[in-house]
Design a protein around this motif. Structure first.
Motif, PDB file in Angstrom:
ATOM      1  N   GLY A   1       0.946  -1.252  -0.128  1.00  0.00           N
ATOM      2  CA  GLY A   1      -0.101   0.102   0.097  1.00  0.00           C
ATOM      3  C   GLY A   1       1.056   1.374   0.105  1.00  0.00           C
ATOM      4  N   ALA A   2       2.323   1.205  -0.088  1.00  0.00           N
ATOM      5  CA  ALA A   2       3.068   2.240  -0.242  1.00  0.00           C
ATOM      6  C   ALA A   2       3.000   3.087  -1.342  1.00  0.00           C
ATOM      7  CB  ALA A   2       4.317   1.813   0.532  1.00  0.00           C
ATOM      8  N   PHE A   3       3.489   4.540  -1.279  1.00  0.00           N
ATOM      9  CA  PHE A   3       3.646   5.340  -2.531  1.00  0.00           C
ATOM     10  C   PHE A   3       4.390   6.209  -2.423  1.00  0.00           C
ATOM     11  CE2 PHE A   3       0.264   7.149  -0.193  1.00  0.00           C
ATOM     12  CZ  PHE A   3       0.251   8.420  -0.453  1.00  0.00           C
ATOM     13  N   SER A   4       5.234   6.826  -3.431  1.00  0.00           N
ATOM     14  CA  SER A   4       5.863   8.109  -3.358  1.00  0.00           C
ATOM     15  C   SER A   4       5.333   8.909  -4.521  1.00  0.00           C
ATOM     16  CB  SER A   4       7.496   7.661  -3.570  1.00  0.00           C
ATOM     17  OG  SER A   4       7.569   6.930  -2.339  1.00  0.00           O
ATOM     18  N   ILE A   5       5.260  10.305  -4.311  1.00  0.00           N
ATOM     19  CA  ILE A   5       5.037  11.270  -5.525  1.00  0.00           C
ATOM     20  C   ILE A   5       5.368  12.466  -5.242  1.00  0.00           C
ATOM     21  CG2 ILE A   5       2.564  11.807  -4.380  1.00  0.00           C
ATOM     22  CD1 ILE A   5       1.579  11.607  -7.304  1.00  0.00           C
ATOM     23  N   MET A   6       5.596  13.192  -6.290  1.00  0.00           N
ATOM     24  CA  MET A   6       6.087  14.735  -5.885  1.00  0.00           C
ATOM     25  C   MET A   6       4.766  15.423  -5.848  1.00  0.00           C
ATOM     26  SD  MET A   6       9.384  15.115  -6.714  1.00  0.00           S
ATOM     27  CE  MET A   6       9.430  16.583  -7.035  1.00  0.00           C
ATOM     28  N   ALA A   7       4.774  16.400  -4.956  1.00  0.00           N
ATOM     29  CA  ALA A   7       3.934  17.390  -4.624  1.00  0.00           C
ATOM     30  C   ALA A   7       4.345  18.413  -3.525  1.00  0.00           C
ATOM     31  CB  ALA A   7       2.670  16.347  -3.949  1.00  0.00           C
ATOM     32  N   LYS A   8       3.405  19.229  -3.016  1.00  0.00           N
ATOM     33  CA  LYS A   8       3.698  20.156  -2.195  1.00  0.00           C
ATOM     34  C   LYS A   8       2.493  20.478  -1.402  1.00  0.00           C
ATOM     35  CE  LYS A   8       2.419  24.104  -5.204  1.00  0.00           C
ATOM     36  NZ  LYS A   8       2.819  25.200  -5.906  1.00  0.00           N
ATOM     37  N   PRO A   9       2.655  21.161  -0.466  1.00  0.00           N
ATOM     38  CA  PRO A   9       1.590  21.694   0.326  1.00  0.00           C
ATOM     39  C   PRO A   9       0.241  22.333  -0.364  1.00  0.00           C
ATOM     40  CG  PRO A   9       3.286  22.061   1.667  1.00  0.00           C
ATOM     41  CD  PRO A   9       3.712  21.668   0.253  1.00  0.00           C
ATOM     42  N   ASP A  10      -1.034  22.182  -0.278  1.00  0.00           N
ATOM     43  CA  ASP A  10      -2.022  22.662  -0.904  1.00  0.00           C
ATOM     44  C   ASP A  10      -2.371  21.932  -2.449  1.00  0.00           C
ATOM     45  OD1 ASP A  10      -2.611  24.573   0.957  1.00  0.00           O
ATOM     46  OD2 ASP A  10      -1.477  26.015  -0.185  1.00  0.00           O
ATOM     47  N   ASP A  11      -1.378  20.743  -2.575  1.00  0.00           N
ATOM     48  CA  ASP A  11      -1.944  19.951  -3.836  1.00  0.00           C
ATOM     49  C   ASP A  11      -2.888  18.946  -3.301  1.00  0.00           C
ATOM     50  OD1 ASP A  11      -0.319  21.184  -5.566  1.00  0.00           O
ATOM     51  OD2 ASP A  11       1.472  19.594  -5.430  1.00  0.00           O
ATOM     52  N   ILE A  12      -3.791  18.681  -4.148  1.00  0.00           N
ATOM     53  CA  ILE A  12      -4.776  17.480  -3.844  1.00  0.00           C
ATOM     54  C   ILE A  12      -4.294  16.252  -4.311  1.00  0.00           C
ATOM     55  CG2 ILE A  12      -7.191  16.905  -4.076  1.00  0.00           C
ATOM     56  CD1 ILE A  12      -7.907  19.720  -4.152  1.00  0.00           C
ATOM     57  N   LEU A  13      -4.107  15.233  -3.638  1.00  0.00           N
ATOM     58  CA  LEU A  13      -3.920  13.686  -4.256  1.00  0.00           C
ATOM     59  C   LEU A  13      -5.373  12.978  -4.309  1.00  0.00           C
ATOM     60  CD1 LEU A  13      -0.688  12.787  -2.089  1.00  0.00           C
ATOM     61  CD2 LEU A  13      -1.155  13.896  -4.412  1.00  0.00           C
ATOM     62  N   VAL A  14      -5.344  12.349  -5.440  1.00  0.00           N
ATOM     63  CA  VAL A  14      -6.599  11.568  -5.653  1.00  0.00           C
ATOM     64  C   VAL A  14      -6.209  10.119  -5.677  1.00  0.00           C
ATOM     65  CG1 VAL A  14      -8.541  11.192  -7.330  1.00  0.00           C
ATOM     66  CG2 VAL A  14      -7.486  13.627  -6.958  1.00  0.00           C
ATOM     67  N   PHE A  15      -6.827   9.412  -4.768  1.00  0.00           N
ATOM     68  CA  PHE A  15      -6.952   7.983  -4.748  1.00  0.00           C
ATOM     69  C   PHE A  15      -8.093   7.131  -5.141  1.00  0.00           C
ATOM     70  CE2 PHE A  15      -4.224  10.241  -1.396  1.00  0.00           C
ATOM     71  CZ  PHE A  15      -3.018   9.364  -1.402  1.00  0.00           C
ATOM     72  N   SER A  16      -7.816   6.300  -6.197  1.00  0.00           N
ATOM     73  CA  SER A  16      -8.865   5.780  -6.727  1.00  0.00           C
ATOM     74  C   SER A  16      -8.433   4.246  -7.415  1.00  0.00           C
ATOM     75  CB  SER A  16      -9.438   6.498  -7.919  1.00  0.00           C
ATOM     76  OG  SER A  16      -8.357   6.517  -9.022  1.00  0.00           O
ATOM     77  N   SER A  17      -9.396   3.398  -7.144  1.00  0.00           N
ATOM     78  CA  SER A  17      -9.288   1.977  -7.654  1.00  0.00           C
ATOM     79  C   SER A  17     -10.426   1.294  -7.688  1.00  0.00           C
ATOM     80  CB  SER A  17      -8.493   1.285  -6.622  1.00  0.00           C
ATOM     81  OG  SER A  17      -8.314  -0.153  -7.026  1.00  0.00           O
ATOM     82  N   ILE A  18     -10.712   0.084  -8.469  1.00  0.00           N
ATOM     83  CA  ILE A  18     -11.842  -0.431  -8.637  1.00  0.00           C
ATOM     84  C   ILE A  18     -12.725  -0.843  -7.381  1.00  0.00           C
ATOM     85  CG2 ILE A  18     -13.241  -2.636  -9.567  1.00  0.00           C
ATOM     86  CD1 ILE A  18     -11.098  -2.620 -11.771  1.00  0.00           C
ATOM     87  N   GLN A  19     -11.812  -1.413  -6.444  1.00  0.00           N
ATOM     88  CA  GLN A  19     -12.231  -1.967  -5.174  1.00  0.00           C
ATOM     89  C   GLN A  19     -12.467  -0.926  -4.083  1.00  0.00           C
ATOM     90  OE1 GLN A  19      -9.430  -2.485  -6.413  1.00  0.00           O
ATOM     91  NE2 GLN A  19      -7.683  -3.208  -4.732  1.00  0.00           N
ATOM     92  N   PHE A  20     -12.071   0.373  -4.267  1.00  0.00           N
ATOM     93  CA  PHE A  20     -12.098   1.327  -3.273  1.00  0.00           C
ATOM     94  C   PHE A  20     -12.904   2.557  -3.867  1.00  0.00           C
ATOM     95  CE2 PHE A  20      -7.917  -0.791  -2.246  1.00  0.00           C
ATOM     96  CZ  PHE A  20      -8.372  -1.134  -0.994  1.00  0.00           C
ATOM     97  N   LYS A  21     -13.302   3.208  -2.814  1.00  0.00           N
ATOM     98  CA  LYS A  21     -14.051   4.363  -3.177  1.00  0.00           C
ATOM     99  C   LYS A  21     -12.986   5.479  -3.095  1.00  0.00           C
ATOM    100  CE  LYS A  21     -18.494   3.485  -0.082  1.00  0.00           C
ATOM    101  NZ  LYS A  21     -19.065   4.030   0.942  1.00  0.00           N
ATOM    102  N   GLU A  22     -13.442   6.618  -4.190  1.00  0.00           N
ATOM    103  CA  GLU A  22     -12.352   7.426  -4.444  1.00  0.00           C
ATOM    104  C   GLU A  22     -12.087   8.347  -3.229  1.00  0.00           C
ATOM    105  OE1 GLU A  22     -12.689  11.485  -6.934  1.00  0.00           O
ATOM    106  OE2 GLU A  22     -12.379   9.838  -8.315  1.00  0.00           O
ATOM    107  N   ASN A  23     -10.964   8.828  -2.922  1.00  0.00           N
ATOM    108  CA  ASN A  23     -10.511   9.634  -1.849  1.00  0.00           C
ATOM    109  C   ASN A  23      -9.745  10.726  -2.249  1.00  0.00           C
ATOM    110  OD1 ASN A  23     -10.426  10.632   0.718  1.00  0.00           O
ATOM    111  ND2 ASN A  23      -9.271   9.087   1.548  1.00  0.00           N
ATOM    112  N   ARG A  24     -10.088  11.958  -1.928  1.00  0.00           N
ATOM    113  CA  ARG A  24      -9.216  13.236  -2.047  1.00  0.00           C
ATOM    114  C   ARG A  24      -8.766  13.739  -1.019  1.00  0.00           C
ATOM    115  NH1 ARG A  24     -10.241  16.042  -7.252  1.00  0.00           N
ATOM    116  NH2 ARG A  24     -11.395  14.701  -8.560  1.00  0.00           N
TER     117      ARG A  24
END
Length: 255
Positions: free
Chosen positions: A58-81
């Motif tokens: 379940g681990a991940f790494s991504i380029m971002a900064k404060p106030d960015d919005i990360l969107v998590f989505s998959s078939i088996q999960f509800k979308e989470n922002r």
């Protein structure tokens, strides 16, 4: 003049793009849920459209900064922002909880197909006699095989196995096994048709003698024939007669 303006705009845009890239850093996190299947969940930075996926833990790494919005989505999960804060970048245990998508069945219909069986499908010939395990063993042990050794004698010969089984006593043993199997079958059928309370309250058989009475009943061929027909009225009538005789036997033994 025009060339100078264009050059200036390109320089400004390049500088802004470079500065934005420099402001972002790698944020490490992990998704959690009520399942162990956490691999392959999409993680998208909504601002830059940069995307990655989670590994098996379940681990991940991504380029971002404060106030960015990360969107998590998959078939088996509800979308989470998730709106990132400064604390998220310093949090070594940055986690995002995901909720499973529940697929609820509206209706379950169970249908019986009584006409579909081994005979209807052509697996077993129609009208063929069926055998229990004990009956199959006995039939195999006593069946004469006229084709045995047919290659060495004209017209073939009779297999010696049935004769060997007869003289060794195996045939007799298998016959007893068939009889025991039949009695066990009738015992289960009798217990399924009548409850323990019926024997005690209706037939007045003492509780400690009920099992013995069942054995006594299935020893009677007339009774087992009626029992096998599954006619409860006739079975109950004859069972009552046998109960009277059985209680007389108990009384005589008690003297």
């Amino acid at each position: 003049m025009t060339k100078n303006i264009v050059f200036f705009l390109v320089a400004v845009l390049s500088q802004n793009s470079w500065s934005q890239t420099q402001e972002r850093s790698v944020i490490n996190g992990k998704i959690i849920s009520n399942t162990n299947d956490l691999e392959g969940v999409y993680v998208v930075n909504a601002k830059t459209e940069v995307m990655t996926t989670t590994d098996s833990s379940g681990a991940f790494s991504i380029m971002a900064k404060p106030d960015d919005i990360l969107v998590f989505s998959s078939i088996q999960f509800k979308e989470n922002r998730v709106l990132l804060t400064c604390e998220d970048f310093t949090n070594l245990n940055f986690t995002v909880r995901m909720s499973l998508v529940m697929h609820q069945l509206q209706e379950v219909v169970v249908r019986r197909y009584d006409n579909i069986n081994a005979v209807a499908l052509g697996i077993v010939p129609s009208g063929q006699k069926t055998y229990t395990e004990a009956e199959r063993k006995l039939r195999t042990a006593t069946a004469l095989n006229p084709t045995a050794n047919a290659g060495t004698m004209a017209g073939g010969s009779i297999s010696a196995d049935p004769l060997f089984n007869f003289f060794s006593g195996r045939t007799a043993m298998l016959k007893k096994e068939v009889e025991v199997e039949k009695k066990e079958f009738f015992m289960k059928l009798l217990e399924k048709m009548f409850s323990l309370e019926h024997f005690i309250d209706r037939l007045k058989i003492p509780a400690e003698y009920v099992k013995g009475f069942e054995y006594y009943a299935v020893e009677n061929q007339q009774f087992t024939k009626i029992l096998d027909s599954k006619n409860k009225t006739s079975t109950e009538f004859l069972l009552g007669e046998l109960a009277v005789k059985y209680k007389e036997i108990i009384a005589s033994e008690a003297k």
